[in-house]
Write an enzyme that holds these catalytic residues in place. Sequence first.
Site, short mmCIF file in Angstrom:
data_model
loop_
_atom_site.label_atom_id
_atom_site.label_comp_id
_atom_site.label_asym_id
_atom_site.label_seq_id
_atom_site.Cartn_x
_atom_site.Cartn_y
_atom_site.Cartn_z
N SER A 137 0.82 -1.20 0.03
CA SER A 137 -0.08 0.03 -0.11
C SER A 137 1.12 1.12 0.15
O SER A 137 2.20 1.25 0.27
CB SER A 137 -0.70 0.11 1.24
OG SER A 137 -1.41 1.13 1.51
N TYR A 150 -1.94 -0.41 10.70
CA TYR A 150 -2.09 -0.81 9.43
C TYR A 150 -0.66 -0.42 8.57
O TYR A 150 -0.05 -1.20 7.80
CB TYR A 150 -3.23 -0.21 8.58
CG TYR A 150 -3.24 -0.53 7.40
CD1 TYR A 150 -3.71 -1.92 6.62
CD2 TYR A 150 -2.79 0.58 6.27
CE1 TYR A 150 -4.01 -1.98 5.49
CE2 TYR A 150 -3.10 0.20 4.90
CZ TYR A 150 -3.61 -0.97 4.42
OH TYR A 150 -3.89 -1.35 3.04
#
Length: 280
Positions: A137, A150
Amino acid sequence: MAKLVLITGTSSGIGLSAAIECAAAGHKVVATMRDLARREALEQAAKARGVSVDIEQLDVTSSSAGDKIRELVLKYGPFFALVNNAGIAIGGPFEEQSEEDVRLQLETNVLGLMATTRAILPSMRSAGRGRILNVSSTSGRVAMPCLSIYAATKHAVEGFSEALRWEVEPFGIDVLVVAPGTFRTPIFFENMKRGAHVADEGPYGALIRRIEDLAIGGARRAPPPDEVGRTLARLVGAPSPPFRTIVGRDGFAMTTLRGVMPDRLFALGLRRALALSRVR
């Protein structure tokens, strides 16, 4: 040439798109998901594109995940490619996330990815070829507030992938990182999860509301994840793929700015965007 491809986390979003695009590219796809009750969306998408995929149950956080991967290798034969896509994000400031919130993200995004990779490597080594595609990501390079765990998991994926790349390259195995920016996926909507102790009226309330407004607003304007799926399908079949591929203009812009701007300037821009000010 058609490849045998195993993909995790295919019930929605990027995983679903990757399964359809890989099948459309002529590859034999084994699409896995934790809950087979959620298979309908994938089946409908495959029917609409006129392709077929095999659907199997796999929970990457299970202690038996490695055994399941080995079963699938015996059932289908040695996989050429593994797309590690299964992941979860739980939003909220670190202080207001429970131990369970933290562990679930680590177990899914990092330990689960490692378990599937470890289990599939022996068959790839024996075949003398293989390709592992780890979905990271923008958060793997640029960490945003209220996504600290995250971001930590995606930083771990990036570091793990870079080291593993050199370990397995002599055996004909490629390790790739695919880092999407913002795309319109369920993670921003029906799958959005908040930390167990996140409080709108707590000390982080204003920051939480600002982050959620930006995230949801950005996701509504973002394209669907088809570009990521097509990118993964292209990388499966590419003769000499790059180690790291960024997908999406916002992801490319954020990653580039973070790399070239002095931290003081980058932080100033982020504070302004988030309307941050020190609590005195």
